[in-house]
Motif scaffolding. Structure first.
Motif, PDB file in Angstrom:
ATOM      1  N   ASP A  96      30.049  44.635  47.778  1.00 11.36           N
ATOM      2  CA  ASP A  96      30.337  43.347  47.815  1.00 11.36           C
ATOM      3  C   ASP A  96      31.092  42.881  46.505  1.00 11.36           C
ATOM      4  N   LYS A  97      29.987  42.774  45.459  1.00 11.94           N
ATOM      5  CA  LYS A  97      30.442  42.431  44.121  1.00 11.94           C
ATOM      6  C   LYS A  97      31.638  43.316  43.737  1.00 11.94           C
ATOM      7  N   LEU A  98      31.817  44.485  43.813  1.00 17.22           N
ATOM      8  CA  LEU A  98      32.629  45.222  43.178  1.00 17.22           C
ATOM      9  C   LEU A  98      33.975  44.856  43.799  1.00 17.22           C
ATOM     10  N   ASN A  99      34.059  44.751  45.136  1.00 15.68           N
ATOM     11  CA  ASN A  99      35.119  44.280  46.202  1.00 15.68           C
ATOM     12  C   ASN A  99      36.055  43.293  45.468  1.00 15.68           C
ATOM     13  N   ILE A 100      34.999  42.114  45.303  1.00 20.08           N
ATOM     14  CA  ILE A 100      35.290  40.944  45.108  1.00 20.08           C
ATOM     15  C   ILE A 100      35.761  40.939  43.638  1.00 20.08           C
ATOM     16  N   THR A 101      35.358  41.482  42.517  1.00 16.73           N
ATOM     17  CA  THR A 101      35.671  41.675  41.190  1.00 16.73           C
ATOM     18  C   THR A 101      37.239  42.420  41.185  1.00 16.73           C
ATOM     19  N   MET A 102      37.113  43.589  41.939  1.00 17.13           N
ATOM     20  CA  MET A 102      38.627  44.197  41.973  1.00 17.13           C
ATOM     21  C   MET A 102      39.663  43.392  42.506  1.00 17.13           C
ATOM     22  N   ALA A 103      39.404  42.822  43.525  1.00 18.45           N
ATOM     23  CA  ALA A 103      40.386  41.741  44.018  1.00 18.45           C
ATOM     24  C   ALA A 103      40.820  40.528  43.167  1.00 18.45           C
ATOM     25  N   SER A 104      39.739  40.069  42.558  1.00 15.54           N
ATOM     26  CA  SER A 104      40.131  38.965  41.695  1.00 15.54           C
ATOM     27  C   SER A 104      41.080  39.333  40.503  1.00 15.54           C
ATOM     28  N   GLY A 105      41.308  40.452  40.289  1.00 15.19           N
ATOM     29  CA  GLY A 105      42.052  40.830  38.795  1.00 15.19           C
ATOM     30  C   GLY A 105      41.427  40.740  37.780  1.00 15.19           C
ATOM     31  N   SER A 106      40.315  39.993  37.590  1.00 13.82           N
ATOM     32  CA  SER A 106      39.772  39.501  36.383  1.00 13.82           C
ATOM     33  C   SER A 106      38.485  40.489  36.155  1.00 13.82           C
ATOM     34  N   LEU A 107      38.857  41.522  35.619  1.00 10.71           N
ATOM     35  CA  LEU A 107      37.952  42.820  35.276  1.00 10.71           C
ATOM     36  C   LEU A 107      36.930  42.498  33.906  1.00 10.71           C
ATOM     37  N   PRO A 108      35.969  43.224  33.942  1.00  7.54           N
ATOM     38  CA  PRO A 108      35.248  43.432  32.823  1.00  7.54           C
ATOM     39  C   PRO A 108      36.006  44.497  32.105  1.00  7.54           C
ATOM     40  N   ASN A 109      35.556  44.750  30.814  1.00 13.98           N
ATOM     41  CA  ASN A 109      35.985  45.924  29.965  1.00 13.98           C
ATOM     42  C   ASN A 109      36.095  47.238  30.663  1.00 13.98           C
ATOM     43  N   VAL A 110      35.171  47.612  31.480  1.00 17.99           N
ATOM     44  CA  VAL A 110      35.038  48.846  31.792  1.00 17.99           C
ATOM     45  C   VAL A 110      34.293  48.852  33.303  1.00 17.99           C
ATOM     46  N   VAL A 111      34.874  49.367  34.154  1.00 17.18           N
ATOM     47  CA  VAL A 111      34.537  49.166  35.742  1.00 17.18           C
ATOM     48  C   VAL A 111      34.014  50.544  36.131  1.00 17.18           C
ATOM     49  N   PHE A 112      32.783  50.831  36.522  1.00 18.94           N
ATOM     50  CA  PHE A 112      32.191  52.028  37.296  1.00 18.94           C
ATOM     51  C   PHE A 112      32.387  52.221  38.362  1.00 18.94           C
ATOM     52  N   ILE A 113      33.229  53.062  38.778  1.00 18.88           N
ATOM     53  CA  ILE A 113      33.527  53.484  40.391  1.00 18.88           C
ATOM     54  C   ILE A 113      32.500  54.704  40.615  1.00 18.88           C
ATOM     55  N   PRO A 114      31.864  54.537  41.850  1.00 18.96           N
ATOM     56  CA  PRO A 114      30.804  55.525  42.075  1.00 18.96           C
ATOM     57  C   PRO A 114      31.262  56.621  42.914  1.00 18.96           C
ATOM     58  N   SER A 115      32.382  57.095  42.842  1.00 19.62           N
ATOM     59  CA  SER A 115      32.848  58.322  43.554  1.00 19.62           C
ATOM     60  C   SER A 115      34.346  58.826  42.817  1.00 19.62           C
ATOM     61  N   ASN A 116      34.812  59.703  43.571  1.00 20.31           N
ATOM     62  CA  ASN A 116      36.110  60.169  43.112  1.00 20.31           C
ATOM     63  C   ASN A 116      37.049  58.954  43.260  1.00 20.31           C
ATOM     64  N   ILE A 117      37.922  58.574  42.294  1.00 21.81           N
ATOM     65  CA  ILE A 117      38.794  57.384  42.097  1.00 21.81           C
ATOM     66  C   ILE A 117      39.628  57.583  43.207  1.00 21.81           C
ATOM     67  N   ILE A 118      40.146  58.687  43.585  1.00 22.56           N
ATOM     68  CA  ILE A 118      41.331  58.840  44.569  1.00 22.56           C
ATOM     69  C   ILE A 118      40.724  58.727  45.863  1.00 22.56           C
ATOM     70  N   ARG A 119      39.430  58.355  46.235  1.00 22.46           N
ATOM     71  CA  ARG A 119      38.910  58.318  47.515  1.00 22.46           C
ATOM     72  C   ARG A 119      38.762  56.980  47.722  1.00 22.46           C
ATOM     73  N   ILE A 120      39.055  55.856  46.905  1.00 27.49           N
ATOM     74  CA  ILE A 120      38.976  54.510  47.038  1.00 27.49           C
ATOM     75  C   ILE A 120      40.382  53.923  46.983  1.00 27.49           C
ATOM     76  N   PRO A 121      41.051  53.749  47.926  1.00 24.41           N
ATOM     77  CA  PRO A 121      42.420  53.063  47.818  1.00 24.41           C
ATOM     78  C   PRO A 121      42.845  52.067  46.866  1.00 24.41           C
ATOM     79  N   THR A 122      41.939  50.983  46.879  1.00 26.04           N
ATOM     80  CA  THR A 122      42.126  49.918  46.193  1.00 26.04           C
ATOM     81  C   THR A 122      42.121  50.327  44.567  1.00 26.04           C
ATOM     82  N   VAL A 123      41.195  51.427  44.276  1.00 26.93           N
ATOM     83  CA  VAL A 123      41.183  51.884  42.780  1.00 26.93           C
ATOM     84  C   VAL A 123      42.353  52.855  42.518  1.00 26.93           C
TER      85      VAL A 123
END
Length: 516
Positions: A96-123
């Motif tokens: 939930d935290k990651l989804n909210i952060t991605m949607a906010s557009g206000s990201l930390p310096n580095v975002v860790f995505i726990p999968s292949n990036i192409i598997r997550i459409p928002t990413v």
């Protein structure tokens, strides 16, 4: 027929926005000499620059996280010339935290995505929209980061470009763990072919391998987790999730003729009761129990399972021993993904190329050998000690730790390249030494999945449903609920449900990638 010892875990990883989970980490900083990495700074200067501020959102696995009071935390800041600001988020709430952060557009310096990036459409859409830095051209300038395995980087690429720093996991991670004391009791040698493997399971079932005079054992324990089938099918020439046909077109593993050969072998093991008959519902959390309790003799999974089994078995049976088989006779071994997710560097948090280089330098520096050891094991003399070259734990992960020595969850910052942990200390036992040896040897004989960095809209929409159709059909065939014609009917169902579109889109993406 030769057998390719264990390899790929799950055919195609099923991930969606709802599955986004893991540590979101931001890292940056200049070298401990105060210069910002292979940046456009004065490389020979001795003047210390101001610390680079890091905002980090990280996943946590305990509630008592490390804080800036920690000596480990302070050491990281010192060697990277950074000021860390880490917001730990509990594992259960991280999606939930990651989804909210991605949607906010206000990201930390580095975002860790726990999968292949192409598997997550928002990413992947965010990458396409220019939200994250492309870092591939910079990696060669960093002594640790330039040691990434090309297969791992390719597996996490997007449109042929590298955007993320993979959190490395062994590419050749799988092996066959077996009761070596049982093998000696039945008078057999370690198997190197499919037939020899079958004969081992048969002897473990029928030849009283524990010498208790009872008919109470079976060959191999399998659980509802499908990994062992995915691994064993490669022994028959089944490709690693996708393979090229004679025309160079990619074909999913379950549509190759070799797949049916593997299914028939699995059914034979089931029909002859060489595996547990309740495998389809057997809890994977209890996987080790039948071997520890001398009911089963083999488990096929990650090599780490070998020493986990033996160390627990020694508590109840000092005479029990475990052997481990990796890739044999130079045969190829399908690789894992080689990572547990990737770190993406946001352009909103890291606005200039100079700062980008500081971020990369931070990750490079914390993967120096001594820092990797500190992040994972803590402080020598406080968290662990070394005796005769072996690491001895003083404080267990679950033990309370005062703020000044707390290092909990800081290991989530490390990408683990190069891998120094397997060789940092002497193995605690022969089976642990064998596990490290097998992982290293496996990496020389791997077949990557050519479709790993490719994406498909059809799979994004229907991937879980498509995967379930084939998973269910495999189980039904093994237990005899459907025959070969029935399996073909399930494949036809898979194709009409979206599989045909999946194949078409993967091949279109493959063709484009081949031209780059």
């Amino acid at each position: 027929m030769k057998w390719l010892s264990n390899s790929n875990r799950k055919p195609v990883l099923i991930l969606s926005s709802a599955v986004m989970a893991f540590g979101v980490l931001a890292g940056c900083g200049s070298k401990d000499s105060a210069n910002p990495a292979p940046d456009a700074g004065d490389k020979g200067a001795n003047t210390k620059t101001a610390p680079f501020s890091l905002s980090i959102m990280a996943k946590s696995f305990t509630n008592d996280n490390a804080s800036p009071e920690s000596k480990v935390w302070k050491k990281i800041e010192e060697v990277t010339n950074t000021q860390l600001k880490v917001e730990f988020t509990p594992d259960a709430n991280y999606n939930d935290k990651l989804n909210i952060t991605m949607a906010s557009g206000s990201l930390p310096n580095v975002v860790f995505i726990p999968s292949n990036i192409i598997r997550i459409p928002t990413v992947s859409n965010a990458i396409k929209g220019g939200v994250f830095w492309e870092i591939g051209p910079y990696l060669k300038d960093y002594p640790n980061l330039k040691q990434y395995n090309p297969t791992t980087l390719n597996n996490t690429s997007y449109d042929g470009k590298i955007y993320g720093l993979p959190a490395v996991r062994p590419l050749g991670r799988y092996g066959t763990s077996y009761r070596s004391d049982w093998l000696a009791n039945v008078g057999l040698s370690e198997p190197t072919t499919v037939d020899e493997f079958y004969n081992m399971l048969k002897a473990f079932t029928n030849n009283d391998p524990d010498k208790n005079g009872k008919n109470d054992t079976y060959g191999m324990v399998v659980t509802k987790y499908a990994g062992p089938w995915d691994i064993m099918q490669t022994w028959f020439g089944v490709p690693n999730k996708w393979g090229a046909d004679k025309d160079g077109k990619l074909v999913p593993a379950h549509m190759t003729p070799q797949y049916m050969d593997a299914l028939k072998f699995f059914k034979k093991l089931y029909d002859e009761k060489l595996i547990n008959q309740d495998f389809a519902v057997y809890d994977s959390a209890k996987w080790n129990d039948p071997i520890i309790n001398s009911k089963a003799g083999v488990a096929i999974d990650v090599v780490d399972r070998s020493y986990q089994i033996e160390e627990n078995m020694k508590k109840v049976n000092q005479n029990g021993t475990i052997g481990l088989i990796g890739s044999t006779k130079g045969l190829p071994l399908p690789s894992t993904q080689g990572h547990a997710g990737v770190f993406l560097i946001s352009k909103s948090g890291v606005k200039t190329e100079s700062d980008l280089k500081k971020v990369l330098n931070f990750f490079d520096k914390i993967n120096d050998k001594d820092i990797q050891i500190m992040l994972n094991y803590g402080l020598e003399g406080t968290h662990y000690k070394v005796e005769d070259g072996k690491l001895i734990t003083i404080l267990k992960p679950e033990d309370p730790q005062a703020p000044d020595i707390n290092n909990k969850n800081l290991n989530q910052l490390s990408v683990g390249v190069p891998n120094v942990l397997d060789t940092a200390f002497k193995p605690g036992s022969p089976i642990r030494a064998k596990a490290a040896e097998v992982k290293a040897a496996n990496e020389k004989n791997m077949v990557p999945n050519p479709a790993e960095p490719l994406t498909s809209a059809a799979y994004t929409q229907k991937g879980a449903q498509l995967d379930q159709i084939i998973a269910d059909a495999r189980v039904k065939f093994i237990v005899g609920k459907i025959d070969e014609a029935g399996f073909k009917a399930e494949v036809d169902k898979w194709k009409s449900t979206g599989g045909d579109d999946f194949i078409k889109e993967i091949n279109e993406a493959y063709t484009v990638a081949q031209k780059k």
